[in-house]
Design an enzyme around this catalytic site. Structure first.
Site, PDB file in Angstrom:
ATOM      1  N   CYS A  27       0.820  -1.216   0.000  1.00  0.00           N
ATOM      2  CA  CYS A  27       0.000   0.000   0.000  1.00  0.00           C
ATOM      3  C   CYS A  27       0.853   1.266   0.000  1.00  0.00           C
ATOM      4  O   CYS A  27       0.343   2.354  -0.222  1.00  0.00           O
ATOM      5  CB  CYS A  27      -0.960   0.013   1.184  1.00  0.00           C
ATOM      6  SG  CYS A  27      -0.177   0.264   2.783  1.00  0.00           S
ATOM      7  N   CYS A  75      -2.096   6.800   4.379  1.00  0.00           N
ATOM      8  CA  CYS A  75      -3.497   7.204   4.368  1.00  0.00           C
ATOM      9  C   CYS A  75      -3.905   7.798   5.721  1.00  0.00           C
ATOM     10  O   CYS A  75      -3.130   7.803   6.680  1.00  0.00           O
ATOM     11  CB  CYS A  75      -4.372   6.002   4.031  1.00  0.00           C
ATOM     12  SG  CYS A  75      -4.281   4.695   5.275  1.00  0.00           S
ATOM     13  N   CYS A 119      -2.885  -0.818   9.253  1.00  0.00           N
ATOM     14  CA  CYS A 119      -2.250   0.436   9.684  1.00  0.00           C
ATOM     15  C   CYS A 119      -1.911   0.395  11.172  1.00  0.00           C
ATOM     16  O   CYS A 119      -0.874   0.915  11.594  1.00  0.00           O
ATOM     17  CB  CYS A 119      -3.169   1.626   9.409  1.00  0.00           C
ATOM     18  SG  CYS A 119      -3.523   1.864   7.651  1.00  0.00           S
TER      19      CYS A 119
END
Length: 157
Positions: A27, A75, A119
């Protein structure tokens, strides 16, 4: 959203005692954790069966995270997890920080979508890498086999 919009402890520590960095190649998220550590270890005294006073090596995991900062390229969830995790461990011992898990970070945020749970793992792993690096720099990593053997797992969505 608060930790994303107004992240806590964001930035660098110029004279950090140690840095931990992890990334997810799938990612593109990258997290870097900076620690300033206050020495708080005390020699542990022991008594033999004959009552003789002895001592054991000090526990470096008693040292305290005096300051912590992060830099995250990722993100909103990655930034929020980084921010929340730094709040959770600032002022804590290295042992308490080592014990922080992704579920603790998620609980601290309220919730994360399942696709963003990786995350929280990255934030926890960056902290663990920093602690491992600190013990290595102190020359005592061999005394902590669980930490020495810690490996970052590849994070998949």
């Amino acid at each position: 959203m608060e930790h994303f919009k107004n992240p806590h402890n964001q930035g660098q520590i110029a004279d950090a005692d140690v840095v931990g960095e992890v990334g997810n190649p799938l990612c593109g998220d990258i997290m870097k954790i900076y620690l300033k550590i206050k020495e708080a270890r005390k020699p542990v005294s022991t008594r033999s069966k004959r009552g003789e006073q002895g001592s054991k090596e000090a526990n470096y995991l008693d040292d305290v995270i005096e300051d912590i900062k992060f830099e995250t390229l990722g993100c909103a969830a990655a930034i929020a997890c980084s921010s929340a995790s730094t709040d959770m461990v600032k002022g804590k011992t290295l042992q308490e920080a080592w014990d922080l898990e992704k579920k603790d970070i998620v609980a601290g945020l309220g919730e994360l979508p399942p696709v963003k749970l990786h995350c929280s793992v990255l934030a926890s792993d960056a902290l663990k890498i920093a602690i491992r690096n600190y013990l290595k720099n102190q020359g005592v990593l061999d005394n902590y086999p669980e930490i020495k053997l810690f490996k970052v797992k590849e994070h998949l969505h």
